[in-house]
Design a protein around this motif. Structure first.
Motif, mmCIF file in Angstrom:
data_model
loop_
_atom_site.group_PDB
_atom_site.id
_atom_site.type_symbol
_atom_site.label_atom_id
_atom_site.label_comp_id
_atom_site.label_asym_id
_atom_site.label_seq_id
_atom_site.Cartn_x
_atom_site.Cartn_y
_atom_site.Cartn_z
ATOM 1 N N GLU A 409 0.841 -1.189 0.000
ATOM 2 C CA GLU A 409 0.000 0.000 0.000
ATOM 3 C C GLU A 409 0.879 1.243 0.000
ATOM 4 N N THR A 419 -3.578 5.557 3.689
ATOM 5 C CA THR A 419 -3.399 4.983 2.360
ATOM 6 C C THR A 419 -3.898 5.984 1.324
ATOM 7 N N THR A 478 -15.699 4.878 -6.464
ATOM 8 C CA THR A 478 -14.436 4.248 -6.854
ATOM 9 C C THR A 478 -13.248 4.992 -6.249
ATOM 10 N N TYR A 479 -12.484 4.282 -5.453
ATOM 11 C CA TYR A 479 -11.273 4.823 -4.823
ATOM 12 C C TYR A 479 -11.549 6.096 -4.017
ATOM 13 N N LEU A 482 -8.906 8.062 -1.920
ATOM 14 C CA LEU A 482 -7.546 7.677 -2.316
ATOM 15 C C LEU A 482 -6.913 8.659 -3.298
ATOM 16 N N ASN A 565 -4.489 -0.893 -17.672
ATOM 17 C CA ASN A 565 -4.701 -0.152 -16.428
ATOM 18 C C ASN A 565 -3.360 0.028 -15.729
ATOM 19 N N PRO A 567 -2.079 -0.491 -12.088
ATOM 20 C CA PRO A 567 -2.249 -0.891 -10.690
ATOM 21 C C PRO A 567 -1.196 -0.285 -9.771
ATOM 22 N N CYS A 569 -0.687 0.617 -5.086
ATOM 23 C CA CYS A 569 -1.286 0.851 -3.777
ATOM 24 C C CYS A 569 -2.340 -0.197 -3.427
ATOM 25 N N GLY A 570 -2.132 -1.425 -3.876
ATOM 26 C CA GLY A 570 -3.056 -2.498 -3.560
ATOM 27 C C GLY A 570 -4.355 -2.462 -4.330
ATOM 28 N N THR A 571 -4.402 -1.690 -5.436
ATOM 29 C CA THR A 571 -5.618 -1.575 -6.248
ATOM 30 C C THR A 571 -5.279 -1.848 -7.709
ATOM 31 N N PRO A 572 -6.296 -2.072 -8.548
ATOM 32 C CA PRO A 572 -6.048 -2.219 -9.987
ATOM 33 C C PRO A 572 -5.699 -0.902 -10.669
#
Length: 601
Positions: A409, A419, A478-479, A482, A565, A567, A569-572
């Motif tokens: 993260e 995060t 979405t996010y 973040l 995409n 990816p 920080c632990g996301t796609p």
């Protein structure tokens, strides 16, 4: 690792700094939380010499910004009428009362005009002095700080100024700037087979309607060359002039040296007409180009940027200064601020190259906001003078490329360790063109392509249509939290960013990263500048109003990337999609269409 502090035991004669400062009421100017990854070591040696830089207010910067947008807007009557250096300097000159207040403050500490250097506009003042005097002037405590990577800096986490100076000083550095300013490179490996890039591929050519001739050689899917890029981006057959009216450049830092023998091998392999030619070397602050230490980043930048643009006169700026800095008797001066030195130099250059590419950046959050704003204002000055600046958008997707190994993260540097996606600076500056990355043919977003939204700079007006369209495509929530949806969107455009065939230490190698995309895109910008200049027109200068303006009228000037995409920080991360997106911007250039557009302006 313990930092050597032998210098701290050396007696430093303060003969030039004997005057005592008067009694002063200090007020805190700036403070930061200890940035993640840094550990405070010893007290900084009091005799260590640093170059203190003081930024004064630019009273008329809003007017400079207005001029910049007018001369950069293809729909404005002033398009292309860039300002002279004298006109820029007049707009950014600080108020006389600020100049006098800072001069008096320095004189109170024994620093007279003979010890001070100023920018041509007077908005920056630099003075070399020992840490002990800087601590006295700033009511601060400097320490040696060590990063987990081994890099070291001399910094403080807070500094103050006399209360009456707060309206006359924008920022003072080096103080709270913990940036590591690293090259953006995702991969580097040798081509074990050592095959020539001109070797025939048995596979049939790839159909790409926007490419030169409608096809791209199949070998370009695994090995990117200058020929591949010119085919893919529709520039086959265009040869720029060598008359010197148009020039192109890239920057080198952190002991990244461009090897001349490797350049010749590259030219023999990919640009035979350029064999026995080279670039102009410009040394800044004693910068070297050590031929016994080739740099992968420097070789990549010079080989591809100058290969694409040959025979355009080319310059490699090499700036001294590199971490780790270990203060001792042999290194009494902290020289790990190379980026500031380059910015000083280029702002003071009357006729800089019209296109300059940089493949170095750092996490936006490690750069104090005041510094980021000051540097960004410098980029605006260059754009107003007709310089196009490209920066690689980063190699960590929506992250910083250096996530926590345990959680994968990304955390904020404000002491709260939240995060959060991590944009890079300078790509987050709205006055530069941030370049993301693609891979393969047909193109898709490469997964490390840096993208997202600035936490420092609000969305610029040229993004007011394209970026909200992208945000509306995101599913609700979405996010959330973040990223900053009101921030400047990154990147603006993209280019190929992996499997670039360079020569390194006499051997062919493959290298990738948005540090490949930035010089590639800059190369085609330089070709566009050449077309305009040879037609008697001005260079393009600040590109973004043109880029976003072109795409509002759907001309096909950019190849829209809609798959892939980034990816992190632990996301796609974000997805590439129709129109602008936070992975590849508006996409990759179609030089043929762009050339017709810019020649018509």
């Amino acid at each position: 690792m313990r930092i050597s502090l032998a210098w701290g035991r050396v007696i430093f004669a303060l003969s030039g700094y004997a005057l005592a400062a008067p009694s002063t009421k200090f007020k805190l100017k700036e403070s930061i939380a200890v940035p993640r990854g840094w550990i405070r070591r010893d007290t900084a040696p009091r005799g260590l010499t640093i170059d203190l830089r003081i930024a004064l207010p630019q009273a008329n910067f809003p007017l400079l910004e207005q001029h910049l947008y007018e001369v950069s807007d293809p729909f404005h009557e002033r398009y292309g009428n860039h300002l002279t250096q004298e006109e820029v300097n007049e707009l950014i000159a600080p108020p006389a009362e600020s100049v006098d207040a800072v001069r008096s403050w320095l004189a109170d500490h024994g620093l007279t005009d003979s010890a001070i250097s100023r920018s041509p506009a007077g908005d920056w003042v630099k003075v070399r002095l020992p840490v002990s005097l800087a601590e006295e002037m700033l009511d601060a405590e400097y320490h040696v700080w060590e990063h987990a990577s081994g890099d070291t800096l001399i910094r403080t986490t807070a500094y103050s100024l006399p209360e009456h100076l707060h309206g006359h000083v924008e920022l003072v550095q080096p103080t709270t700037l913990f940036s590591r300013f690293r090259p953006q490179r995702a991969m580097f490996h040798f081509d074990q087979e050592g095959q020539s890039s001109t070797a025939a591929d048995n596979a049939p050519a790839i159909n790409v309607p926007s490419a030169s001739g409608g096809t791209v050689d199949a070998s370009c899917n695994t090995t990117v060359t200058v020929t591949c890029l010119k085919e893919l981006y529709n520039a086959v057959g265009f040869t720029p002039s060598s008359n010197g009216k148009n020039q192109v450049a890239c920057t080198g830092y952190l002991n990244e040296f461009a090897n001349l023998a490797d350049l010749q091998s590259f030219y023999e392999d990919q640009v035979p007409a350029a064999v026995n030619t080279s670039f102009k070397l410009v040394s800044i602050s004693g910068g070297q180009n050590n031929q016994s230490e080739p740099g992968g980043e420097a070789n990549l930048d010079t080989q591809f940027l100058f290969g694409i643009t040959f025979p355009t006169p080319a310059t490699f700026f090499t700036t001294a200064g590199s971490p780790p800095f270990i203060p001792d008797i042999l290194t009494p001066t902290d020289t790990n601020e190379p980026y500031l030195d380059w910015l000083d130099f280029i702002l003071n250059t009357p006729n800089p190259p019209q296109t300059i590419s940089t493949s170095y950046a750092d996490d936006e959050q490690t750069v104090p906001k005041s510094f980021a704003q000051g540097a960004c204002a410098g980029f605006a000055q260059l754009g107003a003078k007709g310089v196009s600046l490209t920066f690689s958008s980063g190699d960590g997707g929506v992250g910083d490329g250096d996530p926590d190994p345990a959680t994968q993260e990304c955390f904020t540097n404000d002491g709260l360790n939240k995060t959060q996606f991590v944009p890079l600076f300078p790509p987050s500056c709205p006055f530069v063109t941030a370049v993301g990355g693609t891979i393969h043919v047909p193109e898709r977003a490469v997964d490390f392509s840096g993208g997202g939204f600035s936490n420092y700079f609000p969305r610029p007006s040229y993004q007011d249509i394209a970026v909200p369209r992208f945000l509306k495509k995101l599913a609700p929530g979405t996010y959330a939290g973040l990223f900053n949806p009101a921030g400047r969107g990154i990147p603006d455009v993209a280019a190929q960013a992996d499997n670039f065939r360079i020569f390194f230490d006499g051997r062919p190698a493959l290298i990738g990263g948005t540090s490949a995309a930035a010089p590639t895109f800059a190369g085609f910008v330089s070709l566009l500048n050449d077309a305009r200049i040879q037609a008697g027109k001005s260079p393009l200068g600040f590109l973004n109003p043109l880029i976003y303006g072109i795409n509002l009228i759907q001309t096909g000037a950019f190849n829209d990337i809609t798959t892939g995409n980034n990816p992190g920080c632990g996301t796609p991360g974000f997805n590439a999609t129709i129109g602008w997106d936070a992975v590849t911007g508006f996409g990759t250039p179609n030089f043929g269409i762009l050339k017709e557009i810019v020649l018509g302006l």
